[in-house]
Design a protein around this motif. Structure first.
Motif, PDB file in Angstrom:
ATOM      1  N   MET A 250       1.002  -1.018   0.179  1.00  0.00           N
ATOM      2  CA  MET A 250      -0.227   0.287   0.349  1.00  0.00           C
ATOM      3  C   MET A 250       1.121   0.669  -0.140  1.00  0.00           C
ATOM      4  N   ASN A 254      -2.381   5.914  -0.709  1.00  0.00           N
ATOM      5  CA  ASN A 254      -3.287   5.664  -1.708  1.00  0.00           C
ATOM      6  C   ASN A 254      -3.774   4.848  -0.538  1.00  0.00           C
ATOM      7  N   GLY A 256      -6.170   1.921   1.417  1.00  0.00           N
ATOM      8  CA  GLY A 256      -7.247   1.452   2.055  1.00  0.00           C
ATOM      9  C   GLY A 256      -6.764   0.879   3.004  1.00  0.00           C
ATOM     10  N   ARG A 257      -7.940  -0.961   3.290  1.00  0.00           N
ATOM     11  CA  ARG A 257      -8.388  -1.099   3.777  1.00  0.00           C
ATOM     12  C   ARG A 257      -7.073  -1.968   4.308  1.00  0.00           C
TER      13      ARG A 257
END
Length: 834
Positions: A250, A254, A256-257
């Motif tokens: 990641m 950006n 995310g989960r």
């Protein structure tokens, strides 16, 4: 993040293996990532192997070397076994000093790159063979092809069998061709990629604790890669060096989960912009709070990474520089042949990642690769005539040489444990162009090497920063930050040389519309000089230890005084014009053993007023004259350059002689010490003549002392008026001219020193700030009155000694030079006659 401040690392496709036990990727496992296997067995008796960039499991044999088809396209893979202590041994033709000592991660990366490079070389051999047979490979290009005539003409590389290879390849190529090749990479493995991967693997082999924590915990790891081109290669390859395929990455820009990713990365190639810093910090903080391994890669963590990353107690790592061993390994991998010779370490350190890719290619032999690298190194090195100068070879700058030697002595003591704060590690050289300010750092570096000290030199200037990008403020500051980050990343000690430091103007004197731009530039420099990266809260940790700061300026009065305060460029070292003794030493050094039995006194007399750069040019011109005449250098060659055949008419020569006669006569009358003053009318460069005093006379700083100085400065112009009825423009027109020096002296007397004028107790400005002083009408009027008084007393003295003045003019026209002793003799004879 917008603006391209950090590179987004593509997310890897997660493909959890359900096959080999102990090698599957599972969050339920105690280990966060599978251990990379190099020639060992896991719990299921399965070894891990690399084919290109893909991992697969194969039954292992008792040898660490893959067998049969497992070699895929690399049957000549070096047979490297892993010793129990993880030190690689080798029985291939690679020199043991290049392979021995590899850690497990570096060894595995080496084998991976070897396979990829071998596959490509065989692919290239196939294409070459097909072209040699007149049959273009299938899908080999978009151009028109002839119709195939045989079955083999329609073969692609992946369809090629050993039977077809025997038809197409020569004997040596057939021996290295497998029974059934697999595609392999279509592009060559570059030396930059090999070097970056090997250096990164070596770094983590040396920090196994960091590698273990990446697998088992969620540390923050900050990796500094100072060399910009190497940085790009590391950014593109760190993931497949440290982690197996399938690890999901990641990027902080950006988020995310958490359950969708395994690693967080932040790669910075430029310092963050001031605008948007708050969002940048928030994104980094959110990424750290995910509790995943966090890897940040940048040229310098202090200046490029968010402050929250530095507060998170990161594991700080610095990528090792390119060395001779890495170069040899890159040649071995890319060419497939052993590198018998090694570059010198000093030469290897000058190479960049791009240099490696340019010099090392698969179609060259190791010898050809080394020859190309040596050529690139030679381009980076300064000419031998400059680099050969040590501190003992510098003349006419005794104070600067003394300071330099003192610093070198302190460096030895610092390495022995003395605190850095005890070293006088900041200075600024001040003097006219050509006196050797830019030569001193190179001489200092060479003298340090002679004493066993590896002193790195990093040079910069205002114009270098200004020329970055489009010259906008952000581009300027970013280039400056990048430079100092790279300097701090070099092995200490480092000499940071700042040329043209007067271009960082005094902020208090700024009146133009671009004042904010200049102020920001000066503030940025001050921040870097203090070793503090600006604009990041909480990151004010000094990083000055091991950094020597040296500036250079032609006019220090224009420089912002904050740059010169204690702790920065605090020691001001003034370099003047060389005297006769220094000139002779300069000539002897530049002549290099020529004319050892010739007397250079006349040449030095005619050269008075010249700088070290002028001496170098004079010697080069004289050597050119001798070379074109196909003979050895003679004294007449030097004389022809210093005092060439006159192309000035007699009236011009006489005016110059009168001007210099006025100066030397008034100098001897006012200050005595005739053995230290000389005059000549030799045309050197733009100078038509000169009067030089090589040693300053006693000067108490009284009004009388300054009045005598004004008379001496105005004497040339006054002598022209006395003997020729009117003066010429030769006294003014440029900085350093007689009129310029007269103006600065008179303005200081009136507006700063309290020696003259209607209000001597008022301070209008600094004595060297003539522009500020002359902005006051009362100072201008009083200064002009002082100059008029000096002109009147000067013409009175010259008139009283007119016969001596005329005799000096005759000597100058005949001999083109005269010294103060001869003038004193003329004055004595005049007194006797009178």
């Amino acid at each position: 993040m917008a603006g391209g401040e950090h590179a987004v690392v593509p997310q890897a496709v997660h493909a959890a293996s359900e096959g080999a036990a102990g090698l599957t990727f599972s969050r339920a496992c105690d280990q966060r990532f599978p251990v990379r296997v190099v020639g060992d067995l896991d719990t299921a008796g399965v070894g891990l192997q690399v084919v290109g960039h893909r991992r697969r499991t194969t039954p292992t044999s008792t040898s660490a070397e893959p067998q049969g088809d497992d070699l895929t396209m690399s049957p000549t893979l070096p047979k490297i076994a892993v010793a129990p202590d993880s030190v690689a041994a080798s029985n291939d033709t690679t020199p043991s000093k290049d392979v021995a000592g590899m850690g497990p991660l570096e060894l595995e990366v080496y084998r991976d790159d070897w396979r990829d490079a071998a596959q490509f070389r065989l692919r290239a051999a196939f294409v070459k063979a097909m072209k040699r047979s007149g049959t273009p490979p299938k899908n080999g290009g978009k151009g028109r092809r002839r119709a195939p005539s045989t079955a083999s003409d329609r073969l692609s590389f992946s369809q090629l069998s050993r039977r077809h290879a025997i038809e197409l390849l020569d004997g040596e190529e057939v021996e290295t061709f497998p029974d059934r090749p697999k595609p392999g990479p279509a592009y060559p493995v570059t030396a930059a990629k090999v070097a970056a991967r090997l250096l990164l693997a070596r770094l983590f082999d040396g920090r196994k604790d960091a590698l273990d924590r990446l697998k088992l915990a969620a540390p923050v790891v900050a990796i500094d890669v100072a060399e910009r081109e190497l940085l790009q290669a590391v950014i593109g390859n760190w993931q497949n060096v440290l982690f197996p395929e399938g690890v999901r990455v990641m990027d902080t820009g950006n988020l995310g989960r958490r359950e969708d990713f395994d690693v967080v990365s932040l790669t910075m190639t430029q310092p963050p912009k001031t605008k948007g810093t708050s969002d940048f910090e928030k994104e980094a903080l959110s990424a750290i709070c995910l509790g995943l391994p966090f890897i940040a890669i940048s040229p310098d963590a202090e200046s490029h990474l968010p402050a929250v990353v530095l507060k998170a107690d990161p594991i700080r790592l610095v990528l090792p520089p390119i060395d001779a061993r890495i170069v040899a390994l890159a040649i071995r991998v890319v060419t497939g042949k052993p590198c018998r010779d090694l570059l010198e370490e000093d030469a290897a350190r000058l190479l960049t990642a791009t240099d490696l890719s340019i010099g090392i290619r698969f179609d060259r032999s190791p010898e050809e690769c080394l020859a190309q690298l040596k050529r690139l190194v030679a381009l980076k090195r300064a000419p031998a005539s400059v680099r050969a100068i040590s501190l003992d070879d510098l003349h006419g700058m005794n104070e600067a040489v003394s300071w330099s030697k003192s610093v070198l002595t302190d460096l030895k003591m610092w390495k022995a444990g003395m605190p850095w704060s005890a070293i006088d590690a900041g200075a600024c050289l001040v003097g006219p162009p050509g006196v050797g300010k830019t030569t001193l750092p190179l001489a200092m570096q060479r003298s340090a090497a002679e004493e066993g000290i590896k002193l790195e030199v990093a040079s910069c200037s205002h114009s270098q920063f200004q020329g970055a990008g489009e010259g906008h403020l952000g581009h300027f500051l970013r280039e400056m930050t990048n430079f100092f980050a790279a300097a701090r990343a070099k092995p200490r000690p480092v000499l940071v040389f700042i040329d043209e430091c007067d271009s960082f103007a005094d902020r208090s004197k700024l009146r133009h519309s671009h004042a904010d731009y200049v102020t920001a530039c000066v503030n940025g420099l001050i921040s870097e000089l203090d070793g503090i990266s600006s604009g990041r809260e909480g990151a004010a940790t000094s990083n000055r230890e091991g950094l020597i700061l040296l500036g250079a300026s032609n006019d220090l009065s224009r420089c912002d005084p904050a740059i010169l305060r204690s702790g920065r460029l605090n020691r001001i070292i003034r370099i003047g014009l060389p005297d006769l003794n220094d000139l002779e030493k300069m000539y002897r050094f530049r002549l290099g053993g020529r004319l050892v039995h010739d007397d250079l006194q006349e040449i030095c007399m005619l050269s008075l007023g010249s700088t070290g750069a002028d001496v170098e040019r004079i010697v080069k011109d004289a050597l050119r004259i001798a070379r074109h005449a196909s003979r050895d250098l003679t004294l007449s060659d030097l004389r022809a350059v210093v005092s060439p055949d006159e192309d000035r008419d007699f009236d011009t020569q006489r005016r110059v002689a009168i001007h210099e006669a006025g100066h030397i006569l008034m100098d001897v009358l006012n200050f005595g010490a005739p053995e230290n003053v000389f005059a000549n009318i030799a045309a050197v460069g733009q100078r038509r003549g000169a009067t030089v005093r090589t040693k300053s006379p006693p000067f108490a700083g009284t009004y009388s002392d300054y009045r005598l100085r004004l008379e001496t400065l105005i004497a040339g112009r006054t002598a022209e008026s006395l003997l020729l009825s009117e003066h010429s423009h030769g006294s003014g027109g440029r900085r350093g001219s007689d009129i310029h020096l007269l103006t600065t002296t008179a303005a200081a007397m009136v507006g700063s020193l309290g020696l003259a004028g209607p209000v001597p107790l008022l301070f209008f400005g600094s004595l060297d700030d003539t522009e500020e002083l002359m902005s006051y009408p009362e100072v201008r009027r009083a200064a002009h009155e002082e100059l008029q008084k000096a002109a009147e007393s000067c013409i009175a003295k010259l008139t009283a000694h007119r016969p001596v003045l005329e005799e000096i003019v005759k000597i100058l026209l005949q001999a083109r030079r005269i010294d103060g002793l001869a003038v004193a003799d003329l004055l004595a004879m005049s007194r006797i006659r009178s």
